[in-house]
Write a protein that holds these residues in place. Structure first.
Motif, mmCIF file in Angstrom:
data_model
loop_
_atom_site.group_PDB
_atom_site.id
_atom_site.type_symbol
_atom_site.label_atom_id
_atom_site.label_comp_id
_atom_site.label_asym_id
_atom_site.label_seq_id
_atom_site.Cartn_x
_atom_site.Cartn_y
_atom_site.Cartn_z
ATOM 1 N N LEU A 1 -27.498 13.573 38.529
ATOM 2 C CA LEU A 1 -28.822 14.027 38.128
ATOM 3 C C LEU A 1 -28.797 15.538 37.941
ATOM 4 C CD1 LEU A 1 -31.747 12.865 37.694
ATOM 5 C CD2 LEU A 1 -32.243 13.716 40.010
ATOM 6 N N VAL B 1 -30.965 18.709 37.710
ATOM 7 C CA VAL B 1 -32.294 19.131 38.155
ATOM 8 C C VAL B 1 -32.487 20.604 37.812
ATOM 9 C CG1 VAL B 1 -33.871 19.360 40.100
ATOM 10 C CG2 VAL B 1 -32.233 17.458 40.039
ATOM 11 N N ARG C 1 -37.812 19.683 36.077
ATOM 12 C CA ARG C 1 -37.403 18.751 35.027
ATOM 13 C C ARG C 1 -36.049 18.158 35.389
ATOM 14 N NH1 ARG C 1 -38.235 18.241 29.244
ATOM 15 N NH2 ARG C 1 -37.350 16.191 28.757
ATOM 16 N N THR C 2 -35.883 16.864 35.168
ATOM 17 C CA THR C 2 -34.638 16.196 35.523
ATOM 18 C C THR C 2 -34.071 15.427 34.331
ATOM 19 O OG1 THR C 2 -35.733 14.158 36.284
ATOM 20 C CG2 THR C 2 -35.391 15.923 37.917
ATOM 21 N N ALA D 1 -31.042 12.329 33.894
ATOM 22 C CA ALA D 1 -30.100 11.440 34.565
ATOM 23 C C ALA D 1 -28.905 11.160 33.674
ATOM 24 C CB ALA D 1 -30.788 10.137 34.943
ATOM 25 N N ALA E 1 -30.136 25.628 37.841
ATOM 26 C CA ALA E 1 -30.110 24.171 37.838
ATOM 27 C C ALA E 1 -29.042 23.689 38.795
ATOM 28 C CB ALA E 1 -29.838 23.635 36.428
ATOM 29 N N ALA F 1 -27.734 12.511 44.424
ATOM 30 C CA ALA F 1 -28.656 12.395 43.293
ATOM 31 C C ALA F 1 -29.833 11.485 43.586
ATOM 32 C CB ALA F 1 -27.903 11.889 42.068
ATOM 33 N N VAL G 1 -36.808 14.176 44.185
ATOM 34 C CA VAL G 1 -36.680 15.274 43.233
ATOM 35 C C VAL G 1 -37.223 16.577 43.810
ATOM 36 C CG1 VAL G 1 -37.446 16.142 40.986
ATOM 37 C CG2 VAL G 1 -36.661 13.788 41.213
ATOM 38 N N LEU H 1 -34.562 18.142 45.881
ATOM 39 C CA LEU H 1 -33.478 18.689 45.066
ATOM 40 C C LEU H 1 -33.926 19.961 44.350
ATOM 41 C CD1 LEU H 1 -32.029 15.403 43.505
ATOM 42 C CD2 LEU H 1 -31.304 16.596 45.585
ATOM 43 N N THR H 2 -35.164 19.984 43.886
ATOM 44 C CA THR H 2 -35.684 21.174 43.214
ATOM 45 C C THR H 2 -35.715 22.361 44.166
ATOM 46 O OG1 THR H 2 -37.047 19.779 41.766
ATOM 47 C CG2 THR H 2 -37.616 22.118 41.889
#
Length: 386
Positions: free
Chosen positions: A15, A17, A22-23, A25, A139, A147, A151, A154-155
């Motif tokens: 993924l 990020v 915004r992601t 895959a 990013a 992953a 989100v 991860l962000t």
């Protein structure tokens, strides 16, 4: 199983990020480990090896807009340095098998061996549009179980990461000065023309293609650390100075700019490319600006302000000299501007043998502007009387 024949289905999920949440895959390839960097996009249709091994790519995640990448594999000859400097690679589709007589290994195998993570299978067109609309940003590529985390989590990890865009400087710190001849660079005598002139190279992250461009024109090169002082340069007994490209931000360049200013005041001819233009401009008192998107690719058009001629160039820069159209700075003439956005792409200093371009005039890209290397060597031969 040989990695170059690994199907997409057998690669771990990944993924991408972005710092704004915004992601995208896809599937991981290469080292298959989480990595972080500043994501940009490169519009070249070929030359992915040159972009990856360019020290100016340190700390960046390169998005290639051309959809099918890896067809020609990797080889020793085309590498611009001794390693891959990019923090990651983002592609639409990775070639399963390289097919080129010069290929020594696949792109996937090479990235895996160097610990570099890639992601494929994402909509690189949508990612490019997002960067154009919102600017380059940090990013992360998260692989496998990483992953699958929320989100938002991860962000936050992406936001908390400091991207080192000047890794080359740390790796080169304390490096001994070295002399390079045309033979050292693999050139035959019949590939070298022009009288011998001694040139100091201030190595901010020099590309092999720039060294070759100078050596082909007869230059005998003394490569010095970017942190070398002006006394070290003058003691080398050179006729002129080449200020190379490389990674870095303006706030990291003040000492280098001061050194170049002293060399200019000493009357030495100076030529710079990429980051070298930024340093020369700073030495002349020109302000700098960070571009929202940057210029990355081998098909960047510039206009020669003296002739009106349009030249196609190879570029990789996120910062530029800030001289808006219609304005001027005493002692500095703008010689090239980007045809796309008007950004300064070349300067020269009045009454001094000093000039620079934001692009690479020759080497891994078009040859339209190769005359800039000719001009530099001609300045040196005129100065030495050769």
């Amino acid at each position: 199983m040989n990695t170059q024949n690994t199907s997409r289905q057998h690669r771990p999920q990944a993924l991408l990020v972005l710092a704004d949440g915004r992601t995208f895959a896809g599937r991981a390839f290469g080292a298959n480990t989480t990595s972080f960097g500043e994501v940009n996009f490169n519009t070249a249709m070929s030359g992915y090896q040159e972009a990856l091994t360019d020290p100016a790519s340190a700390g960046t995640m390169i998005t290639l807009t051309f959809p099918h990448i890896g067809n020609t594999g990797m080889n020793t000859e085309d590498a611009q340095s001794t390693k891959v400097w990019a923090a990651g690679l983002i592609v639409r589709e990775l070639s399963r098998r390289p097919s080129n007589w010069r290929s020594e290994t696949s792109l996937e195998e090479d990235l895996a061996a160097q610990g570099i993570t890639g992601i494929e299978g994402i909509d690189t067109r949508a990612l490019t549009h997002h960067i154009r609309d919102h600017g380059v940003m940090n990013a992360g590529i998260f692989v496998g179980e990483d992953a699958a985390a929320p989100v938002a989590e991860l962000t936050r990890k992406v936001a908390d990461t400091t991207v080192d865009t000047d890794a080359y400087r740390a790796s080169a710190a304390g490096a001994q000065a070295r002399t390079l001849t045309a033979t050292d660079l693999g050139l035959n005598p019949d590939e070298v023309s022009g009288p011998a002139v001694k040139v100091a190279v201030l190595d901010n992250g020099v590309k092999k293609s720039d060294l070759l461009s100078l050596a082909r024109r007869g230059a005998e090169l003394t490569v010095l650390s970017a942190d070398a002082g002006s006394a070290e340069v003058t003691e080398a007994g050179v006729a002129g100075v080449f200020v190379s490209d490389g990674p870095g931000t303006p706030e990291q360049l003040t000492e280098r700019a001061e050194t170049v200013k002293e060399l200019i005041e000493a009357g030495l001819p100076v030529f710079g490319v990429g980051l070298g233009q930024l340093i020369i401009g700073m030495a002349a008192g020109v302000p700098t600006t960070r571009l929202a998107v940057g210029h990355h690719g081998a098909n960047q058009p510039v206009t020669n302000t003296a002739t009106g001629k349009v030249e196609i160039t190879a570029q990789s820069h996120q910062y530029a000299l800030d001289i808006p159209a219609g304005t001027s700075i005493d002692g500095v003439a703008v010689t090239y501007r980007s045809l796309n956005d008007g950004v300064v792409e070349g300067i020269e200093l009045a009454d001094k043998a000093v000039f620079a371009t934001a692009f690479h005039p020759e080497g891994a890209g078009p040859l339209d502007a190769a005359s800039n290397f000719d001009r530099f060597v001609e300045l040196l031969t005129a100065r030495t009387g050769n």
